[in-house]
Design a protein around this motif. Sequence first.
Motif, PDB file in Angstrom:
ATOM      1  N   ASP A   1       0.834  -1.215   0.000  1.00  0.00           N
ATOM      2  CA  ASP A   1       0.000   0.000   0.000  1.00  0.00           C
ATOM      3  C   ASP A   1       0.864   1.260   0.000  1.00  0.00           C
ATOM      4  O   ASP A   1       0.546   2.238  -0.691  1.00  0.00           O
ATOM      5  N   ASP A   2       1.948   1.254   0.774  1.00  0.00           N
ATOM      6  CA  ASP A   2       2.819   2.428   0.876  1.00  0.00           C
ATOM      7  C   ASP A   2       3.498   2.721  -0.465  1.00  0.00           C
ATOM      8  O   ASP A   2       3.519   3.871  -0.929  1.00  0.00           O
ATOM      9  N   PHE A   3       4.036   1.679  -1.094  1.00  0.00           N
ATOM     10  CA  PHE A   3       4.699   1.871  -2.389  1.00  0.00           C
ATOM     11  C   PHE A   3       3.684   2.294  -3.457  1.00  0.00           C
ATOM     12  O   PHE A   3       3.961   3.163  -4.287  1.00  0.00           O
ATOM     13  N   ALA A   4       2.500   1.683  -3.427  1.00  0.00           N
ATOM     14  CA  ALA A   4       1.480   1.998  -4.424  1.00  0.00           C
ATOM     15  C   ALA A   4       1.033   3.444  -4.304  1.00  0.00           C
ATOM     16  O   ALA A   4       0.799   4.137  -5.306  1.00  0.00           O
ATOM     17  N   ARG A   5       0.920   3.921  -3.065  1.00  0.00           N
ATOM     18  CA  ARG A   5       0.479   5.302  -2.833  1.00  0.00           C
ATOM     19  C   ARG A   5       1.506   6.290  -3.398  1.00  0.00           C
ATOM     20  O   ARG A   5       1.145   7.251  -4.086  1.00  0.00           O
ATOM     21  N   VAL A   6       2.771   6.044  -3.147  1.00  0.00           N
ATOM     22  CA  VAL A   6       3.823   6.941  -3.623  1.00  0.00           C
ATOM     23  C   VAL A   6       3.923   6.915  -5.145  1.00  0.00           C
ATOM     24  O   VAL A   6       4.116   7.949  -5.804  1.00  0.00           O
ATOM     25  N   LEU A   7       3.758   5.725  -5.742  1.00  0.00           N
ATOM     26  CA  LEU A   7       3.892   5.578  -7.190  1.00  0.00           C
ATOM     27  C   LEU A   7       2.577   5.844  -7.930  1.00  0.00           C
ATOM     28  O   LEU A   7       2.545   5.814  -9.159  1.00  0.00           O
ATOM     29  N   ASN A   8       1.524   6.084  -7.161  1.00  0.00           N
ATOM     30  CA  ASN A   8       0.212   6.406  -7.740  1.00  0.00           C
ATOM     31  C   ASN A   8      -0.316   5.270  -8.620  1.00  0.00           C
ATOM     32  O   ASN A   8      -0.797   5.479  -9.728  1.00  0.00           O
TER      33      ASN A   8
ATOM     34  N   PRO B   1      -2.253  -1.406  -5.494  1.00  0.00           N
ATOM     35  CA  PRO B   1      -1.444  -2.504  -4.946  1.00  0.00           C
ATOM     36  C   PRO B   1      -1.460  -3.731  -5.849  1.00  0.00           C
ATOM     37  O   PRO B   1      -0.454  -4.424  -5.978  1.00  0.00           O
ATOM     38  N   GLU B   2      -2.618  -3.997  -6.494  1.00  0.00           N
ATOM     39  CA  GLU B   2      -2.717  -5.143  -7.389  1.00  0.00           C
ATOM     40  C   GLU B   2      -1.750  -5.016  -8.569  1.00  0.00           C
ATOM     41  O   GLU B   2      -1.075  -5.963  -8.951  1.00  0.00           O
ATOM     42  N   TYR B   3      -1.702  -3.814  -9.142  1.00  0.00           N
ATOM     43  CA  TYR B   3      -0.796  -3.569 -10.270  1.00  0.00           C
ATOM     44  C   TYR B   3       0.649  -3.716  -9.812  1.00  0.00           C
ATOM     45  O   TYR B   3       1.487  -4.291 -10.514  1.00  0.00           O
ATOM     46  N   LEU B   4       0.945  -3.205  -8.636  1.00  0.00           N
ATOM     47  CA  LEU B   4       2.299  -3.279  -8.103  1.00  0.00           C
ATOM     48  C   LEU B   4       2.754  -4.720  -7.918  1.00  0.00           C
ATOM     49  O   LEU B   4       3.908  -5.061  -8.184  1.00  0.00           O
ATOM     50  N   LEU B   5       1.817  -5.563  -7.503  1.00  0.00           N
ATOM     51  CA  LEU B   5       2.147  -6.963  -7.244  1.00  0.00           C
ATOM     52  C   LEU B   5       2.054  -7.835  -8.485  1.00  0.00           C
ATOM     53  O   LEU B   5       2.215  -9.050  -8.422  1.00  0.00           O
ATOM     54  N   GLY B   6       1.749  -7.193  -9.635  1.00  0.00           N
ATOM     55  CA  GLY B   6       1.682  -7.945 -10.880  1.00  0.00           C
ATOM     56  C   GLY B   6       0.412  -8.732 -11.042  1.00  0.00           C
ATOM     57  O   GLY B   6       0.385  -9.742 -11.750  1.00  0.00           O
ATOM     58  N   VAL B   7      -0.670  -8.270 -10.404  1.00  0.00           N
ATOM     59  CA  VAL B   7      -1.953  -8.947 -10.504  1.00  0.00           C
ATOM     60  C   VAL B   7      -2.778  -8.271 -11.576  1.00  0.00           C
ATOM     61  O   VAL B   7      -3.005  -7.060 -11.524  1.00  0.00           O
ATOM     62  N   ASN B   8      -3.249  -9.029 -12.556  1.00  0.00           N
ATOM     63  CA  ASN B   8      -4.075  -8.479 -13.628  1.00  0.00           C
ATOM     64  C   ASN B   8      -5.361  -7.924 -13.052  1.00  0.00           C
ATOM     65  O   ASN B   8      -6.050  -8.572 -12.280  1.00  0.00           O
ATOM     66  N   GLU B   9      -5.723  -6.703 -13.433  1.00  0.00           N
ATOM     67  CA  GLU B   9      -6.899  -6.048 -12.868  1.00  0.00           C
ATOM     68  C   GLU B   9      -8.189  -6.767 -13.231  1.00  0.00           C
ATOM     69  O   GLU B   9      -9.139  -6.764 -12.476  1.00  0.00           O
ATOM     70  N   ASN B  10      -8.225  -7.371 -14.398  1.00  0.00           N
ATOM     71  CA  ASN B  10      -9.457  -8.009 -14.850  1.00  0.00           C
ATOM     72  C   ASN B  10      -9.563  -9.459 -14.410  1.00  0.00           C
ATOM     73  O   ASN B  10     -10.641  -9.994 -14.244  1.00  0.00           O
ATOM     74  N   LYS B  11      -8.400 -10.103 -14.249  1.00  0.00           N
ATOM     75  CA  LYS B  11      -8.398 -11.512 -13.861  1.00  0.00           C
ATOM     76  C   LYS B  11      -7.275 -11.724 -12.867  1.00  0.00           C
ATOM     77  O   LYS B  11      -6.185 -12.136 -13.199  1.00  0.00           O
ATOM     78  N   LYS B  12      -7.545 -11.425 -11.632  1.00  0.00           N
ATOM     79  CA  LYS B  12      -6.522 -11.449 -10.608  1.00  0.00           C
ATOM     80  C   LYS B  12      -6.066 -12.861 -10.286  1.00  0.00           C
ATOM     81  O   LYS B  12      -6.843 -13.801 -10.236  1.00  0.00           O
ATOM     82  N   ASP B  13      -4.788 -12.985 -10.077  1.00  0.00           N
ATOM     83  CA  ASP B  13      -4.237 -14.253  -9.659  1.00  0.00           C
ATOM     84  C   ASP B  13      -4.737 -14.572  -8.262  1.00  0.00           C
ATOM     85  O   ASP B  13      -4.647 -13.755  -7.346  1.00  0.00           O
ATOM     86  N   ASN B  14      -5.262 -15.769  -8.089  1.00  0.00           N
ATOM     87  CA  ASN B  14      -5.898 -16.127  -6.826  1.00  0.00           C
ATOM     88  C   ASN B  14      -4.939 -16.047  -5.646  1.00  0.00           C
ATOM     89  O   ASN B  14      -5.302 -15.569  -4.570  1.00  0.00           O
ATOM     90  N   SER B  15      -3.714 -16.534  -5.833  1.00  0.00           N
ATOM     91  CA  SER B  15      -2.781 -16.556  -4.715  1.00  0.00           C
ATOM     92  C   SER B  15      -2.413 -15.146  -4.280  1.00  0.00           C
ATOM     93  O   SER B  15      -2.337 -14.853  -3.084  1.00  0.00           O
ATOM     94  N   ALA B  16      -2.167 -14.255  -5.244  1.00  0.00           N
ATOM     95  CA  ALA B  16      -1.811 -12.878  -4.896  1.00  0.00           C
ATOM     96  C   ALA B  16      -2.986 -12.174  -4.239  1.00  0.00           C
ATOM     97  O   ALA B  16      -2.819 -11.428  -3.267  1.00  0.00           O
ATOM     98  N   THR B  17      -4.178 -12.411  -4.760  1.00  0.00           N
ATOM     99  CA  THR B  17      -5.374 -11.798  -4.177  1.00  0.00           C
ATOM    100  C   THR B  17      -5.561 -12.278  -2.748  1.00  0.00           C
ATOM    101  O   THR B  17      -5.891 -11.495  -1.847  1.00  0.00           O
ATOM    102  N   LYS B  18      -5.367 -13.563  -2.528  1.00  0.00           N
ATOM    103  CA  LYS B  18      -5.513 -14.105  -1.182  1.00  0.00           C
ATOM    104  C   LYS B  18      -4.504 -13.485  -0.223  1.00  0.00           C
ATOM    105  O   LYS B  18      -4.830 -13.193   0.936  1.00  0.00           O
TER     106      LYS B  18
END
Length: 230
Positions: A42-49, A52-69
């Motif tokens: 959250d901290d890195f995502a806020r600074v980079l605008n 968090p999902e994008y930062l962690l490499g999770v596709n916005e439309n089809k999120k990876d289950n493990s990362a989402t969990k």
Amino acid sequence: MKEEKDKKGLSISELARRVNMAKSAVSRYFNYTREFPLNRADDFARVLNITPEYLLGVNENKKDNSATKQILDRVFAKLESERQEKVVSYAKSELDEQNKENLVQLFPYNVKEKLSAGTGYGYFDDGNYDTVYYDEEYDYDYASWIFGDSMLPDYPNGDVALIKVCPFEYDGCVYAVDWDGQSYIKKVYKEEKGLRLVSTNEKYSDKFAPYSEEPRIIGKVVASFTPLEK
């Protein structure tokens, strides 16, 4: 994350300062020598605008289950016990609603007769029946197994035919017919001296049931279906 940092024109030192971390630690994340801390996403995502999902490499439309969990677990762990109970209650409610939406209602049909799409079978052979299920409800009087392939492709072998008791109405409609101790499902045409029983499968010849042999229209085939597993 490096691309987003560069777009913002931030140095590693400035980024580390804004997220309140040591420059050496942040450098390791960019050099892939240290695993990125999920609890600081959250901290890195806020600074980079970015999210968090994008930062962690999770596709916005089809999120990876493990990362989402992992994200959910991290957020859940930060909640007070009372708020955690609310989350659990809400999640259960959503699951119940989802299960209701996915539930398919199945209707029972008692199939106890044999109708032939071929050579003919005895009508009311015995009092036994099979109970099968389908996801549509029909108005009918008799349900029968279809045997044979003479009415392909519309009435396959093993399907169920639903019959509504009625007199003959129109030439070419599909009826259940009782003739000479046998029963048939055929297209029926009334002729001067009897009923012509026609198959839809071209390899079968027409059958002719003379009126002198008292052929009887059992009813009209109003629907057919392949039974569904309950």
